[in-house]
Design an enzyme around this catalytic site. Structure first.
Site, PDB file in Angstrom:
ATOM      1  N   ASP A   1      -9.380 -57.195 -29.107  1.00 35.66           N
ATOM      2  CA  ASP A   1     -10.341 -57.682 -28.119  1.00 35.66           C
ATOM      3  C   ASP A   1      -9.850 -57.197 -26.760  1.00 35.66           C
ATOM      4  O   ASP A   1      -8.881 -57.720 -26.216  1.00 35.66           O
ATOM      5  CB  ASP A   1     -10.400 -59.217 -28.158  1.00 35.66           C
TER       6      ASP A   1
ATOM      7  N   TRP B   1      -8.989 -67.121 -25.940  1.00 36.32           N
ATOM      8  CA  TRP B   1      -9.893 -66.179 -26.619  1.00 36.32           C
ATOM      9  C   TRP B   1      -9.339 -65.811 -27.984  1.00 36.32           C
ATOM     10  O   TRP B   1     -10.087 -65.698 -28.947  1.00 36.32           O
ATOM     11  CB  TRP B   1     -10.139 -64.947 -25.757  1.00 36.32           C
TER      12      TRP B   1
ATOM     13  N   LYS C   1     -16.856 -57.503 -17.800  1.00 35.48           N
ATOM     14  CA  LYS C   1     -15.670 -57.550 -16.952  1.00 35.48           C
ATOM     15  C   LYS C   1     -15.348 -56.174 -16.366  1.00 35.48           C
ATOM     16  O   LYS C   1     -15.291 -56.018 -15.166  1.00 35.48           O
ATOM     17  CB  LYS C   1     -14.485 -58.113 -17.730  1.00 35.48           C
TER      18      LYS C   1
HETATM   19  C1  LIG Z   1     -14.705 -63.088 -21.431  1.00 37.52           C
HETATM   20  C2  LIG Z   1     -13.937 -62.833 -22.685  1.00 37.52           C
HETATM   21  C3  LIG Z   1     -14.496 -63.057 -23.957  1.00 37.52           C
HETATM   22  C4  LIG Z   1     -15.874 -63.647 -24.152  1.00 37.52           C
HETATM   23  O1  LIG Z   1     -16.822 -62.656 -24.113  1.00 37.52           O
HETATM   24  P1  LIG Z   1     -18.379 -62.950 -24.362  1.00 37.52           P
HETATM   25  O2  LIG Z   1     -18.946 -61.596 -24.113  1.00 37.52           O
HETATM   26  O3  LIG Z   1     -18.801 -64.005 -23.402  1.00 37.52           O
HETATM   27  O4  LIG Z   1     -18.554 -63.384 -25.770  1.00 37.52           O
HETATM   28  C5  LIG Z   1     -13.739 -62.759 -25.063  1.00 37.52           C
HETATM   29  N1  LIG Z   1     -12.490 -62.258 -24.946  1.00 37.52           N
HETATM   30  C6  LIG Z   1     -11.925 -62.030 -23.743  1.00 37.52           C
HETATM   31  C7  LIG Z   1     -10.536 -61.472 -23.668  1.00 37.52           C
HETATM   32  C8  LIG Z   1     -12.624 -62.322 -22.583  1.00 37.52           C
HETATM   33  O5  LIG Z   1     -12.060 -62.104 -21.382  1.00 37.52           O
END
Ligand SMILES: *Cc1c(COP(=O)(O)O)cnc(C)c1O
Length: 361
Positions: free
Chosen positions: A174, A103, A198
């Site tokens: 993030d 990511w 999540k």
């Molecule tokens: C799942 C995830 C993403 C992707 O997120 P989307 O909402 O599908 O764009 C980005 N960063 C992390 C750390 C993730 O776990």
């Protein structure tokens, strides 16, 4: 609802049963209005109250200071990968990235469209099994911001505490897979974003918390939907917001508060993860993450062979332990233990793991 299997999915993921019950009711009748949550105008009084309550609950839960905006946007974390540099990385600027997995690599790749990037640390050589230590981080002289991924969902690693940006700079994070899983000092961040699916709610809404002072620094002309300042001025109502996602997130924030807030979640999440990691002791299982970097959200592990991994996943499914197959890039198993995942599911997995090792080892 008590008959439901344990859902270890990495995302979209388990939500609190109480919140699902509330949402079921709200589908037909939101707050006694006679109209369902999917059917209300986003400009109407009833939805405005939902939005205001979600924001207030978020601020109370994470103790978010007044000078930070709380935004509910769309496009997932992946849209934040490019929105962040589009808004804050000037063409002649440099943004620093701490690369701890797939990511963070994707976030870095998007920044390159807008300006220069500097990799301040990378775990690539070690297969992303470890979070870089302070001595391994070398920021550039005056980065526009320093970006990191607080929890690496795919490898199961997590920063124990935030990295330190240079004094003139600020942290961008993030936090998609560990947001509000533990207390957080928002004032340490310039901007934090998290896709909801999540730890917070359904797919389709992204939480963004950002320091308002940053909104004064437009570094380039941008289309309306890409401008944080526009979304902040309009209180997430510039266009039709992801109404259902905002409703569920608000209920999840309230649920987290009822559980005892973020300190209590941190305590529970540490205990849950410990139950699962303890079942890896011995030489049958191998945790992917280095012990100093283990995530409390995603426990990633392998058996001695890919064949046994497959058998593990199959037999676990049959035993009501769902969604344990690891990410396709890593293989093995991944147990995602987000806020809403119950301790009883961790005990069930640990018992299954010990039993499987005895039978197959
Ligand atoms: C799942 C995830 C993403 C992707 O997120 P989307 O909402 O599908 O764009 C980005 N960063 C992390 C750390 C993730 O776990």
């Amino acid at each position: 609802m008590s008959e439901r299997p344990y859902n270890f999915s990495a995302g979209p993921a388990v939500l609190p049963p109480e919140v699902l019950q509330e949402a079921r009711g709200a589908l037909l009748d939101l707050d006694g209005s006679g109209i369902g949550v999917l059917e209300h105008s986003h400009r109407g009084e009833v939805f405005r109250r939902v939005l205001a309550e979600a924001e207030a609950a978020c601020r109370a839960l994470a103790n978010i200071p007044e000078d930070y905006a709380v935004l509910f946007l769309q496009g997932g974390a992946a849209t934040q990968f490019h929105m962040l540099p589009a808004n804050f990385l000037p063409e002649d600027g440099v943004a620093d990235y701490l690369v701890t997995g797939a990511w963070s690599k994707k976030a870095l790749a998007e920044a390159r469209h807008y300006g220069a990037v500097h990799i301040a640390a990378s775990g690539a050589k070690g297969g992303f099994r470890e979070i870089p230590g302070a001595a391994e981080i070398a920021c550039s002289a005056a980065p526009s911001y320093v970006h990191f991924t607080s929890n690496n969902t795919i490898y199961g690693t997590q920063w124990a505490r935030e990295p330190e940006p240079p004094e003139s700079s600020w942290l961008a994070c993030d936090a998609s897979s560990d947001v509000f899983s533990r207390p957080i000092e928002i004032a340490r961040y310039g901007l934090l974003y998290a896709g909801a699916q999540k730890n917070l709610g359904p797919a389709g809404v992204t939480l963004v918390v950002l320091r308002r002072a940053l909104l004064q620094r437009a570094v380039r002309e941008l289309p309306a939907m890409l401008r944080y300042a526009l979304h902040a001025e309009n209180n997430s109502l510039y266009n039709t917001p992801p109404a259902f996602g905002i409703y569920v997130m608000g209920r999840v924030f309230a649920w987290l508060q009822r559980q005892g807030g973020l300190a209590e979640m941190a305590r529970r999440n540490a205990e849950k993860a410990q139950i699962v990691y303890a079942a890896m002791e011995g030489d049958f299982y191998r945790a992917v993450a280095h012990p100093n970097s283990r995530s409390h959200m995603n426990a990633v592990f392998r058996t001695p062979s890919a064949e046994l991994d497959s058998r593990f996943v199959q037999e676990a499914e049959a035993a009501g332990l769902r969604g344990l197959r690891g990410h396709r890039s890593v293989g093995g198993m991944r147990a995602s233990l987000y806020n809403a995942f119950p301790r009883a599911g961790c005990l069930a997995l640990a018992e299954f793991m010990r039993d499987f090792a005895r039978r197959a080892g």
